[in-house]
Motif scaffolding. Structure first.
Motif, mmCIF file in Angstrom:
data_model
loop_
_atom_site.group_PDB
_atom_site.id
_atom_site.type_symbol
_atom_site.label_atom_id
_atom_site.label_comp_id
_atom_site.label_asym_id
_atom_site.label_seq_id
_atom_site.Cartn_x
_atom_site.Cartn_y
_atom_site.Cartn_z
ATOM 1 N N VAL A 241 -7.844 21.594 -7.112
ATOM 2 C CA VAL A 241 -8.793 20.480 -7.180
ATOM 3 C C VAL A 241 -8.066 19.160 -7.420
ATOM 4 N N ILE A 242 -7.116 19.154 -8.351
ATOM 5 C CA ILE A 242 -6.382 17.920 -8.656
ATOM 6 C C ILE A 242 -5.555 17.470 -7.449
ATOM 7 N N THR A 243 -4.861 18.412 -6.809
ATOM 8 C CA THR A 243 -4.053 18.069 -5.630
ATOM 9 C C THR A 243 -4.929 17.527 -4.514
ATOM 10 N N CYS A 244 -6.085 18.164 -4.294
ATOM 11 C CA CYS A 244 -7.018 17.693 -3.264
ATOM 12 C C CYS A 244 -7.550 16.296 -3.600
ATOM 13 N N ALA A 245 -7.823 16.053 -4.888
ATOM 14 C CA ALA A 245 -8.343 14.748 -5.299
ATOM 15 C C ALA A 245 -7.353 13.630 -4.984
ATOM 16 N N VAL A 246 -6.070 13.876 -5.249
ATOM 17 C CA VAL A 246 -5.035 12.876 -4.945
ATOM 18 C C VAL A 246 -4.958 12.635 -3.432
ATOM 19 N N THR A 247 -4.983 13.717 -2.665
ATOM 20 C CA THR A 247 -4.928 13.598 -1.201
ATOM 21 C C THR A 247 -6.128 12.820 -0.683
ATOM 22 N N ILE A 248 -7.313 13.113 -1.207
ATOM 23 C CA ILE A 248 -8.535 12.435 -0.762
ATOM 24 C C ILE A 248 -8.497 10.953 -1.090
ATOM 25 N N CYS A 249 -7.966 10.599 -2.266
ATOM 26 C CA CYS A 249 -7.819 9.176 -2.627
ATOM 27 C C CYS A 249 -6.977 8.437 -1.589
ATOM 28 N N ALA A 250 -5.841 9.038 -1.237
ATOM 29 C CA ALA A 250 -4.950 8.399 -0.260
ATOM 30 C C ALA A 250 -5.585 8.395 1.128
ATOM 31 N N ALA A 251 -6.246 9.487 1.492
ATOM 32 C CA ALA A 251 -6.866 9.579 2.817
ATOM 33 C C ALA A 251 -7.978 8.555 2.986
ATOM 34 N N THR A 252 -8.724 8.307 1.919
ATOM 35 C CA THR A 252 -9.866 7.387 1.985
ATOM 36 C C THR A 252 -9.431 5.927 1.952
ATOM 37 N N ASN A 253 -8.452 5.619 1.119
ATOM 38 C CA ASN A 253 -8.094 4.216 0.875
ATOM 39 C C ASN A 253 -6.895 3.705 1.667
ATOM 40 N N LEU A 254 -5.939 4.588 1.966
ATOM 41 C CA LEU A 254 -4.695 4.130 2.595
ATOM 42 C C LEU A 254 -4.610 4.480 4.077
ATOM 43 N N PHE A 255 -5.029 5.685 4.433
ATOM 44 C CA PHE A 255 -4.905 6.135 5.829
ATOM 45 C C PHE A 255 -5.598 5.198 6.818
ATOM 46 N N PRO A 256 -6.844 4.745 6.561
ATOM 47 C CA PRO A 256 -7.497 3.847 7.529
ATOM 48 C C PRO A 256 -6.784 2.509 7.693
ATOM 49 N N ARG A 257 -6.011 2.112 6.693
ATOM 50 C CA ARG A 257 -5.322 0.816 6.728
ATOM 51 C C ARG A 257 -3.866 0.942 7.185
ATOM 52 N N GLY A 258 -3.449 2.158 7.468
ATOM 53 C CA GLY A 258 -2.084 2.368 7.939
ATOM 54 C C GLY A 258 -1.034 2.158 6.878
ATOM 55 N N ILE A 259 -1.420 2.282 5.593
ATOM 56 C CA ILE A 259 -0.483 2.086 4.485
ATOM 57 C C ILE A 259 0.188 3.415 4.160
ATOM 58 N N THR A 260 1.503 3.444 4.156
ATOM 59 C CA THR A 260 2.239 4.656 3.794
ATOM 60 C C THR A 260 2.847 4.481 2.406
ATOM 61 N N VAL A 261 3.095 5.587 1.733
ATOM 62 C CA VAL A 261 3.690 5.540 0.395
ATOM 63 C C VAL A 261 4.894 6.462 0.345
ATOM 64 N N SER A 262 5.871 6.088 -0.448
ATOM 65 C CA SER A 262 7.059 6.934 -0.622
ATOM 66 C C SER A 262 7.158 7.493 -2.032
ATOM 67 N N SER A 263 6.235 7.076 -2.912
ATOM 68 C CA SER A 263 6.222 7.592 -4.282
ATOM 69 C C SER A 263 4.817 7.472 -4.838
ATOM 70 N N ALA A 264 4.560 8.201 -5.916
ATOM 71 C CA ALA A 264 3.256 8.132 -6.554
ATOM 72 C C ALA A 264 3.021 6.746 -7.162
ATOM 73 N N ALA A 265 4.096 6.078 -7.592
ATOM 74 C CA ALA A 265 3.971 4.715 -8.123
ATOM 75 C C ALA A 265 3.486 3.772 -7.023
ATOM 76 N N ASP A 266 3.980 3.967 -5.801
ATOM 77 C CA ASP A 266 3.504 3.168 -4.665
ATOM 78 C C ASP A 266 2.015 3.382 -4.458
ATOM 79 N N MET A 267 1.587 4.632 -4.610
ATOM 80 C CA MET A 267 0.179 4.974 -4.441
ATOM 81 C C MET A 267 -0.673 4.230 -5.457
ATOM 82 N N ALA A 268 -0.260 4.213 -6.704
ATOM 83 C CA ALA A 268 -1.017 3.528 -7.758
ATOM 84 C C ALA A 268 -1.142 2.036 -7.444
ATOM 85 N N GLN A 269 -0.036 1.425 -7.027
ATOM 86 C CA GLN A 269 -0.051 0.001 -6.719
ATOM 87 C C GLN A 269 -0.886 -0.292 -5.477
#
Length: 411
Positions: A241-269
């Motif tokens: 559930v936790i792993t899916c939640a993190v993936t869903i956050c990135a899929a919803t907020n970053l994927f449509p905008r073409g934003i890639t991340v190389s670390s979890a800190a990048d994801m938070a920012q």
């Protein structure tokens, strides 16, 4: 009648929480900075497409860890002690390989948690945060009380679930997209991330640590097996559930905008301009919990495994145990200070190499122990359990085979 039904429901819920034990420590160790980073990258690059992989990984982790419960509760010995009974040299070699891998991964755990602290408190340097984290993890390990370790990790897993699930809900994900993402398929170029998600969940050291923890928690032997199974199921679900939640956050907020991340800190920012400061704080807290829980696991669970493999005194306060704790805690600090805050590639490569080649060995050893019918009797693996373990073995072999070119390319 309604009051009686409510009382029964409350009793069932109470029993579930009473069953929470060693597996929550395992869940806390699995969900480290590497898992958060891989899940973030997966969602940012492929949207919801690889959600199914997190579910499969949690199932595989359950299958890999379950035989250790049967062995430990039936024999009242850990799996490393069982291996030592078959071949003392093999037990020592297995531990040494796991220990070296643990040193490499501990560096990533400390850095992930330290980066989260630095995001929340910019005035505190990463190196300073590392020292603070090391001190607290050593104190917890030196206390040497199983209940303290369990309570700390229960709190950290609860914090991760709260932080990542709230952020996920606030993201307003696509329900249809999530449903489609639960249907197994690998998009073009997604094979490495599939391997990464499986590799961060199905780890070679986890089954041996689970066995060691189970010996401390489930003192009733085989009669505790149902409770131990419920504990493992509950916490592997929490992991998924936790792993899916993190993936869903990135899929919803970053994927449509073409934003890639190389670390979890990048994801938070990256979440800050999309969801606001509160999401940034929540995600950073989740990242800290992921890193610190994994760090606590390493400092607390690796020393008992050493005692089991070498036949040392079973005493968390022994000199050998405390030296082991200090090495695990100090290594990341020494490396990070020496490299100016960066992790040298050789350490990352060493961790990948060891994980890739130790995992098949772990699967084989677990399967051998689980099929020793003269010792286990009715607790030995059934045909269905052996088939499930064979599936894990096939996945592990494929993981090893496909990882070799990547590992060679890193040298």
């Amino acid at each position: 009648m309604e009051k009686k039904d409510n009382a029964l429901k409350a009793l069932r819920i109470t029993r579930v929480f009473r069953c929470i034990g060693p597996a929550i420590i395992i869940a806390a160790s699995i969900i480290g900075p590497g898992t958060v980073t891989t899940a973030s990258s997966t969602g940012a690059e492929y949207g919801y497409a690889l959600l199914w992989c997190s579910v499969i990984s949690a199932i595989l982790a359950y299958i890999l860890n379950e035989p250790g419960l049967r062995w430990t509760l039936k024999t009242r010995t850990t799996m490393l002690e069982g291996i030592r009974g078959m071949n003392p040299v093999l037990a020592k070699v297995t531990f040494v390989a796991l220990f070296v891998g643990a040193l490499a991964y501990q560096t990533g755990n400390y850095l992930g948690a330290a980066m989260a602290i630095n995001l929340l408190i910019p005035a505190l340097s990463i190196q300073g945060a590392l020292v603070i984290l090391a001190v607290f993890s050593v104190i917890i390990a030196f206390v040497g009380k199983y209940k303290v370790l369990e309570n700390v990790n229960t709190g950290l897993v609860a914090l991760m679930m709260f932080a990542f699930l709230i952020t996920m809900v606030a993201s307003r994900p696509s329900i249809s997209g999530i449903a489609q993402g639960l249907v197994p398929h690998i998009p073009d170029g997604g094979k490495l991330l599939v391997l990464g998600l499986i590799g961060t969940t199905v780890c070679p050291d986890i089954p041996f640590a689970m066995s060691s923890l189970a010996k401390k928690k489930w003192v009733g032997g085989v009669k505790d097996l149902k409770a131990a199974h419920n504990d493992l199921k509950f916490n592997m679900v929490a992991t998924g559930v936790i792993t899916c939640a993190v993936t869903i956050c990135a899929a919803t907020n970053l994927f449509p905008r073409g934003i890639t991340v190389s670390s979890a800190a990048d994801m938070a920012q990256a979440l800050t301009p999309v969801l606001g400061t509160y999401a940034f704080v929540l995600f950073a807290l989740g990242l800290w919990a992921a890193g610190f829980s994994s760090a606590v696991y390493m400092t607390s669970c690796i020393p008992p495994m050493m005692q089991e493999a070498f036949g040392f005194e079973d005493n968390p306060k022994s000199l050998s145990s405390r030296i082991c704790i200090l090495i695990i805690a100090a290594f990341p600090i020494i490396v990070t200070f020496a490299m100016g805050g960066t992790v040298p590639t050789v350490i990352i490569v060493a961790a990948q190499v060891l994980n890739t080649f130790i995992l098949p060995l772990s699967v084989v050893l677990i399967a051998i122990l689980a099929n020793r019918r003269k010792i286990l009797g009715e607790c030995a693996s059934s045909f269905r359990q052996n088939v499930a373990m064979a599936v894990v073995a096939i996945v592990v072999i494929l993981l090893t085979y496909t990882s070799i070119p990547t590992i060679i390319g890193l040298f």
